[in-house]
Design an enzyme around this catalytic site. Sequence first.
Site, PDB file in Angstrom:
ATOM      1  N   ASP A   1       6.697  -1.370  -3.668  1.00 45.75           N
ATOM      2  CA  ASP A   1       7.706  -1.789  -2.476  1.00 45.75           C
ATOM      3  C   ASP A   1       7.107  -3.119  -1.877  1.00 45.75           C
ATOM      4  O   ASP A   1       6.006  -3.166  -1.820  1.00 45.75           O
ATOM      5  CB  ASP A   1       7.872  -0.609  -1.441  1.00 45.75           C
TER       6      ASP A   1
ATOM      7  N   HIS B   1       5.143   3.221   5.058  1.00 46.46           N
ATOM      8  CA  HIS B   1       5.928   4.271   4.758  1.00 46.46           C
ATOM      9  C   HIS B   1       5.281   5.684   5.557  1.00 46.46           C
ATOM     10  O   HIS B   1       4.321   6.069   5.004  1.00 46.46           O
ATOM     11  CB  HIS B   1       5.587   4.622   3.306  1.00 46.46           C
TER      12      HIS B   1
ATOM     13  N   SER C   1       1.395   1.424   2.339  1.00 41.47           N
ATOM     14  CA  SER C   1       2.016   2.743   2.101  1.00 41.47           C
ATOM     15  C   SER C   1       0.663   3.747   2.198  1.00 41.47           C
ATOM     16  O   SER C   1       0.129   3.968   2.997  1.00 41.47           O
ATOM     17  CB  SER C   1       2.772   2.814   0.723  1.00 41.47           C
TER      18      SER C   1
END
Length: 354
Positions: free
Chosen positions: A296, A199, A172
């Site tokens: 995540d 992401h 991310s």
Amino acid sequence: MYDVLVVDDSALMRRLICDIISSVQEFSATDSAYSADSTVKRLKEKHYDAVCYNVCMSHDASSSHIFERMKEEDLTVPLIAMCYPTEEATARALKGPAAVVVHPFRMSSNDTDAFAESLAVALRRTLRVSSGSSAAAEPPRVEPSPVVKKVQPSRHVVRSSYPYQLVAIASSTGGPQALHTVIPMLPAKFPVPVVIVQHMPKGFTDSLAKRIQETSPNVVKEAEDGETLKPGHVYIAPGGRHFEVIEDGKGAMKCRVYDAPPVNNLRPCADVMYESLKYLSIPSILCAVLTGMGMDGTVGISHLKKEKNLYCIAQEQSTCVVYGMPKALVNAGLADEVQPLTDIAKSIARKMGV
């Protein structure tokens, strides 16, 4: 999608802050400026929903200079002031910022997570955007796909001379730079497919893949719905869409790219990808979790570990832009090894036996 302009006199800080903002669902930061004058120029050329401005920049005459210039030009864009800890009192005394966010002197420090979370909260509050699930709340829950009914793994077993049949990576904040380091270091003709959830908002992962491809000995591309995964290929989940790996009747692995509501405020979501892998017939998967805000990937990997032989590599803290996702994996006891960024590709190759 809310478009944010980032202003800082450091090119490195501009890039890292853009990464942080773009990792927040519903926000994108692709443009930046380096001074009050360049900020005004940008704002007159294009509409932005908010500006994140470092009020501690040394070359501006004063911290209030940007507000004076915006008032002169009749620019009413909400501005979030960023400042170093030593300048917080000065920043909060300014009349004009919608919010003040303190960031550390070094972005690799332990305070980076707090800065990233504070910036995300400030953006959402300023623009009245719902925050959805929070990384600081209870662990996220992975919802099953609303379109495809999950079935039991096929009895077909993929035979391979390599210990793992797939490499699955999650990243991310700071991930684009991390992937630029890891992927080109993988050996040429890599023997199994590599899938990645980074992401990013819609429209940016194709260019990311093309830039990484320039220095990679393997094929790097944005994943397409329905395409078959091939060895020597790296597939990056399209920004703003969910990504899974599914299997056809003959045991061939394929990409599934689809539109559905965000899961845990993320789309693509690493947990969704990892959750899908447990339904494949392959017995062993190698996972790597790189720099990123939040947690995540941890829940998906914990579920996947119950079904498959897994080996998980987490990025070492001092080399992370934000030590959130790798930290969650380590704290959950799911990391088999922790490596600095420049050694992760070596670890993957070693475990693959190539």
